[in-house]
Design a protein around this motif. Structure first.
Motif, PDB file in Angstrom:
ATOM      1  N   GLU A 162      42.382  97.058  25.015  1.00  0.00           N
ATOM      2  CA  GLU A 162      42.640  97.516  26.254  1.00  0.00           C
ATOM      3  C   GLU A 162      41.974  98.195  27.472  1.00  0.00           C
ATOM      4  O   GLU A 162      41.810  97.576  28.512  1.00  0.00           O
ATOM      5  CB  GLU A 162      44.296  98.624  26.314  1.00  0.00           C
ATOM      6  CG  GLU A 162      44.720  98.630  27.545  1.00  0.00           C
ATOM      7  CD  GLU A 162      45.974  99.997  28.023  1.00  0.00           C
ATOM      8  OE1 GLU A 162      46.376 100.328  28.893  1.00  0.00           O
ATOM      9  OE2 GLU A 162      46.481 100.416  26.532  1.00  0.00           O
ATOM     10  N   ARG A 163      40.846  99.172  26.551  1.00  0.00           N
ATOM     11  CA  ARG A 163      39.613  99.319  27.449  1.00  0.00           C
ATOM     12  C   ARG A 163      38.983  98.624  27.618  1.00  0.00           C
ATOM     13  O   ARG A 163      38.246  98.307  29.105  1.00  0.00           O
ATOM     14  CB  ARG A 163      39.223 100.679  26.521  1.00  0.00           C
ATOM     15  CG  ARG A 163      40.530 101.626  26.454  1.00  0.00           C
ATOM     16  CD  ARG A 163      39.468 103.320  26.181  1.00  0.00           C
ATOM     17  NE  ARG A 163      38.449 103.023  25.213  1.00  0.00           N
ATOM     18  CZ  ARG A 163      38.187 102.958  23.322  1.00  0.00           C
ATOM     19  NH1 ARG A 163      39.272 102.799  23.241  1.00  0.00           N
ATOM     20  NH2 ARG A 163      37.109 103.086  23.295  1.00  0.00           N
ATOM     21  N   SER A 164      38.588  97.297  26.622  1.00  0.00           N
ATOM     22  CA  SER A 164      37.358  96.443  26.913  1.00  0.00           C
ATOM     23  C   SER A 164      38.022  95.015  27.675  1.00  0.00           C
ATOM     24  O   SER A 164      36.696  94.942  28.848  1.00  0.00           O
ATOM     25  CB  SER A 164      37.188  96.191  25.774  1.00  0.00           C
ATOM     26  OG  SER A 164      37.750  95.101  24.680  1.00  0.00           O
ATOM     27  N   GLY A 165      39.539  95.128  27.791  1.00  0.00           N
ATOM     28  CA  GLY A 165      40.146  93.647  29.098  1.00  0.00           C
ATOM     29  C   GLY A 165      39.153  94.532  29.868  1.00  0.00           C
ATOM     30  O   GLY A 165      39.661  94.306  31.060  1.00  0.00           O
ATOM     31  N   ALA A 166      40.407  96.166  30.623  1.00  0.00           N
ATOM     32  CA  ALA A 166      39.825  96.547  31.260  1.00  0.00           C
ATOM     33  C   ALA A 166      38.696  96.650  32.307  1.00  0.00           C
ATOM     34  O   ALA A 166      38.240  96.681  33.259  1.00  0.00           O
ATOM     35  CB  ALA A 166      40.960  98.008  31.476  1.00  0.00           C
ATOM     36  N   LEU A 167      37.588  97.159  31.136  1.00  0.00           N
ATOM     37  CA  LEU A 167      36.423  96.841  31.459  1.00  0.00           C
ATOM     38  C   LEU A 167      35.695  95.441  32.269  1.00  0.00           C
ATOM     39  O   LEU A 167      35.125  95.413  33.399  1.00  0.00           O
ATOM     40  CB  LEU A 167      35.552  97.514  30.090  1.00  0.00           C
ATOM     41  CG  LEU A 167      33.999  97.237  30.372  1.00  0.00           C
ATOM     42  CD1 LEU A 167      33.488  98.060  31.807  1.00  0.00           C
ATOM     43  CD2 LEU A 167      32.975  98.000  29.773  1.00  0.00           C
ATOM     44  N   PHE A 168      35.874  94.975  31.263  1.00  0.00           N
ATOM     45  CA  PHE A 168      35.935  93.037  31.686  1.00  0.00           C
ATOM     46  C   PHE A 168      36.294  92.627  33.071  1.00  0.00           C
ATOM     47  O   PHE A 168      35.948  92.188  33.584  1.00  0.00           O
ATOM     48  CB  PHE A 168      36.108  92.016  30.817  1.00  0.00           C
ATOM     49  CG  PHE A 168      35.088  92.284  29.207  1.00  0.00           C
ATOM     50  CD1 PHE A 168      34.476  93.436  29.484  1.00  0.00           C
ATOM     51  CD2 PHE A 168      36.150  92.413  27.722  1.00  0.00           C
ATOM     52  CE1 PHE A 168      33.440  93.599  27.716  1.00  0.00           C
ATOM     53  CE2 PHE A 168      35.453  92.778  26.529  1.00  0.00           C
ATOM     54  CZ  PHE A 168      34.421  92.951  27.061  1.00  0.00           C
ATOM     55  N   GLU A 169      37.774  93.281  33.083  1.00  0.00           N
ATOM     56  CA  GLU A 169      38.544  93.035  34.556  1.00  0.00           C
ATOM     57  C   GLU A 169      37.716  94.155  35.261  1.00  0.00           C
ATOM     58  O   GLU A 169      37.567  93.047  36.797  1.00  0.00           O
ATOM     59  CB  GLU A 169      40.077  93.817  34.549  1.00  0.00           C
ATOM     60  CG  GLU A 169      41.033  92.623  34.069  1.00  0.00           C
ATOM     61  CD  GLU A 169      41.876  93.172  33.350  1.00  0.00           C
ATOM     62  OE1 GLU A 169      42.434  94.054  34.370  1.00  0.00           O
ATOM     63  OE2 GLU A 169      42.936  92.817  32.440  1.00  0.00           O
ATOM     64  N   TRP A 170      37.254  94.335  35.269  1.00  0.00           N
ATOM     65  CA  TRP A 170      37.095  95.443  36.127  1.00  0.00           C
ATOM     66  C   TRP A 170      35.996  95.106  36.694  1.00  0.00           C
ATOM     67  O   TRP A 170      35.047  94.582  38.102  1.00  0.00           O
ATOM     68  CB  TRP A 170      35.259  97.022  35.182  1.00  0.00           C
ATOM     69  CG  TRP A 170      36.102  98.502  36.453  1.00  0.00           C
ATOM     70  CD1 TRP A 170      36.626  99.294  37.922  1.00  0.00           C
ATOM     71  CD2 TRP A 170      34.379  98.589  37.090  1.00  0.00           C
ATOM     72  NE1 TRP A 170      35.886  99.774  38.421  1.00  0.00           N
ATOM     73  CE2 TRP A 170      34.698  99.523  38.029  1.00  0.00           C
ATOM     74  CE3 TRP A 170      33.583  97.161  37.378  1.00  0.00           C
ATOM     75  CZ2 TRP A 170      33.581  99.812  38.974  1.00  0.00           C
ATOM     76  CZ3 TRP A 170      32.375  98.361  38.531  1.00  0.00           C
ATOM     77  CH2 TRP A 170      32.676  98.964  38.726  1.00  0.00           C
ATOM     78  N   CYS A 171      34.267  94.768  35.677  1.00  0.00           N
ATOM     79  CA  CYS A 171      33.236  93.443  36.336  1.00  0.00           C
ATOM     80  C   CYS A 171      33.422  92.265  36.811  1.00  0.00           C
ATOM     81  O   CYS A 171      32.826  92.184  37.933  1.00  0.00           O
ATOM     82  CB  CYS A 171      32.388  93.425  35.479  1.00  0.00           C
ATOM     83  SG  CYS A 171      31.835  94.620  33.977  1.00  0.00           S
ATOM     84  N   ARG A 172      34.524  91.573  37.129  1.00  0.00           N
ATOM     85  CA  ARG A 172      35.696  90.821  37.677  1.00  0.00           C
ATOM     86  C   ARG A 172      35.606  91.101  39.004  1.00  0.00           C
ATOM     87  O   ARG A 172      35.137  90.302  39.670  1.00  0.00           O
ATOM     88  CB  ARG A 172      36.346  90.204  37.155  1.00  0.00           C
ATOM     89  CG  ARG A 172      35.867  88.917  35.192  1.00  0.00           C
ATOM     90  CD  ARG A 172      37.002  87.757  35.229  1.00  0.00           C
ATOM     91  NE  ARG A 172      37.598  89.049  34.403  1.00  0.00           N
ATOM     92  CZ  ARG A 172      38.682  89.190  33.223  1.00  0.00           C
ATOM     93  NH1 ARG A 172      37.033  88.643  32.095  1.00  0.00           N
ATOM     94  NH2 ARG A 172      39.526  89.974  32.859  1.00  0.00           N
ATOM     95  N   GLY A 173      35.812  91.905  39.029  1.00  0.00           N
ATOM     96  CA  GLY A 173      36.788  92.000  40.492  1.00  0.00           C
ATOM     97  C   GLY A 173      35.302  92.804  41.232  1.00  0.00           C
ATOM     98  O   GLY A 173      35.588  92.552  42.187  1.00  0.00           O
TER      99      GLY A 173
END
Length: 179
Positions: free
Chosen positions: A93-104
């Motif tokens: 969950e945390r790594s996925g959220a970080l990668f989403e944050w970077c995409r945004g």
């Protein structure tokens, strides 16, 4: 300034039918601001490139998110934080959220800074590294080493954003003062 709680950001973004997770939304906002975009109440329409999106009400969680993020980026104490799940959430969950944050972040940054922003060598490298993180996939499980690596990556992202904000916003403000 503290960021609003993740749950209230999620609730308001759902209410406004924004097609982004809270992580991607905060990343896009920070990218927009770091690239030189103005801190305006209608920021969701700007960072998601959809003029039909509603403007958050003054004092709403999304408006507070904008104000807190802009204040944190401009603060010289480097007290900038990413809107991510709590440390007790799973590694996936945390790594996925970080990668989403970077995409945004990349999307918002590109919209405000343009295709050829004036970046330092370090800024160009940081932007390339953020692009690699944006392309990464969440890790489903891991050990203590993976947990430590994720914390280091989060810190890298935080510092990279401050560096890019420095290149695009603070350097431009400094040049204006000299002229």
């Amino acid at each position: 300034m503290e960021l609003p709680d993740l749950s209230v950001i999620d609730a308001e973004s759902r209410q406004l039918a924004l097609a982004a997770t809270p992580f991607e939304l905060h990343g896009a906002l920070c990218g927009w601001l770091a690239g030189g975009g103005p801190s305006v109440r209608e920021w969701p329409a700007k960072v998601l490139a959809d003029d039909a999106l509603p403007t958050p009400a003054p004092g709403s969680p999304l408006d507070e998110l904008r104000l807190a993020s802009a204040a944190q980026l401009s603060d010289r104490s480097f007290d900038f934080s990413l809107l991510l799940p709590e440390s007790d959430a799973s590694l996936a969950e945390r790594s996925g959220a970080l990668f989403e944050w970077c995409r945004g972040f990349l999307g918002g940054f590109g919209l405000s800074a343009g295709s050829r922003p004036s970046l330092s060598e370090e800024g160009s490298e940081a932007l390339g590294d953020l692009a690699k993180l944006a392309a990464a996939q969440a890790q489903s499980d891991g050990d203590e080493e993976d947990e430590e690596a994720l914390v280091e990556i989060e810190e890298f992202v935080r510092v990279a954003v401050l560096l890019l904000h420095g290149d695009c916003v603070l350097a431009a403000q400094h040049r204006q003062k000299l002229n």
